[in-house]
Design an enzyme around this catalytic site. Structure first.
Site, PDB file in Angstrom:
ATOM      1  CE  LYS A  32     -11.434  40.654  12.921  1.00 41.39           C
ATOM      2  NZ  LYS A  32     -12.639  41.458  12.691  1.00 41.39           N
ATOM      3  CE1 TYR A  39      -9.535  35.178  16.336  1.00 41.22           C
ATOM      4  CE2 TYR A  39      -7.609  36.469  15.725  1.00 41.22           C
ATOM      5  CZ  TYR A  39      -8.949  36.402  16.042  1.00 41.22           C
ATOM      6  OH  TYR A  39      -9.713  37.541  16.073  1.00 41.22           O
TER       7      TYR A  39
END
Ligand SMILES: NC(=O)c1ccc[n+]([C@@H]2O[C@H](COP(=O)([O-])OP(=O)(O)OC[C@H]3O[C@@H](n4cnc5c(N)ncnc54)[C@H](OP(=O)(O)O)[C@@H]3O)[C@@H](O)[C@H]2O)c1
Length: 254
Positions: free
Chosen positions: A161, A154
């Site tokens: 993010k 991820y």
């Protein structure tokens, strides 16, 4: 009670998943809704029907938020058709699941453009509409635990993010005096199309079960939408540049 009657909200990527839940929740609270999608026209139209049945105005706009021209056209459409914009939920995101060591430059640039740069495009193109909003206008960006935790495969999305959260704080600094609040909702794991594609989804959902501190109650897209509703409402006028975690306590469970 939160009453957003007369307000207009744009939710990017609202044809499916968390964005869809946010659009419906804001409509239930009284807002007129701009649904944005990029490929799922049928799903966007179906949601538009549901929102219309609530008695709200609804507009459906195809726009790739990673493309500046698309975002500018979408804002021009909103100005022309809705005449105002009070709430902007920057939800659309992309990024496959792969190790950073296997990531290509294309993977990085697609993810950063959709997950980070889009917020800047949206705010730059929408600021004149937002600052005309009576009361405080609201910008809410959707983040995830990858911004502060190391999650297998991820890395690219997580890094995007982290950048998104920092950009949101800096936008709050620039926009606060212009009557605009910018905050982030950092959501825990929710079952959506994107999480169903995670190669180790079963493991992740099992660990969510172990870490959540809310008994048998697990996070849904509607729970995330409720946090977005709060940050879109006058109840949060004094919440500025913040990140609100909504995950049933998973992130603070040792
Ligand atoms: N699911 C989770 O567990 C979780 C947890 C934390 C944070 N989040 C965040 O929540 C947000 C939504 O995630 P999700 O799981 O609901 O995703 P999803 O089910 O995959 O839905 C993604 C939505 O974004 C739209 N979209 C994708 N790229 C776009 C683009 N370039 N321009 C405009 N729209 C675009 C899609 O439109 P089309 O349908 O037209 O393709 C779709 O409506 C993302 O920011 C994600 O990072 C999710």
């Amino acid at each position: 009670m939160i009453d957003l009657s007369g307000r207009v909200a744009l939710v990017t990527g609202s044809s499916r998943g968390i964005g869809r839940a946010c659009a419906f929740r804001l409509a239930q609270a009284g807002a007129d809704i701009v649904i944005n999608y990029v490929t799922s026209l049928a799903a966007a139209d179906e949601l538009a029907g549901e929102i219309q049945r609530l008695g709200r105005r609804v507009f459906v706009v195809k726009a790739d938020v990673s493309e500046r021209d698309d975002v500018e056209s979408m804002m021009a459409f909103i100005d022309e058709q809705a005449g105002r914009l009070d709430i902007l939920v920057s939800n659309a995101a992309t990024g496959g699941f792969r190790p950073l060591l296997a990531a290509t430059e294309r993977n990085f640039s697609t993810t950063m453009k959709t997950n980070v740069l889009a917020l800047i495009h949206l705010v730059q193109a929408g600021v004149r509409l937002l600052e005309r909003s009576p009361g405080r206008a609201k910008v809410v960006a959707i983040s995830s635990h990858g911004s502060h935790m190391a999650i297998p495969m991820y890395g690219i999305v997580g890094g995007s993010k982290a950048a998104l959260e920092s950009f949101s704080r800096h936008l709050a600094l620039e926009l606060g005096e212009r009557g605009i609040n910018v905050n982030v909702v950092k959501a825990g794991l929710v079952e959506t199309d994107s999480t169903s594609r995670i190669p180790y989804a079963d493991q992740l959902f099992a660990s969510r079960k172990l870490r959540s501190m809310t008994g048998d109650r697990f996070l849904t897209a509607e729970d995330v939408a409720d946090a977005v509703l709060f940050l879109s409402s006058p109840l949060s006028d004094m919440v500025q540049g913040e990140t609100l975690t909504i995950d049933g306590g998973a992130a603070v469970h040792a």
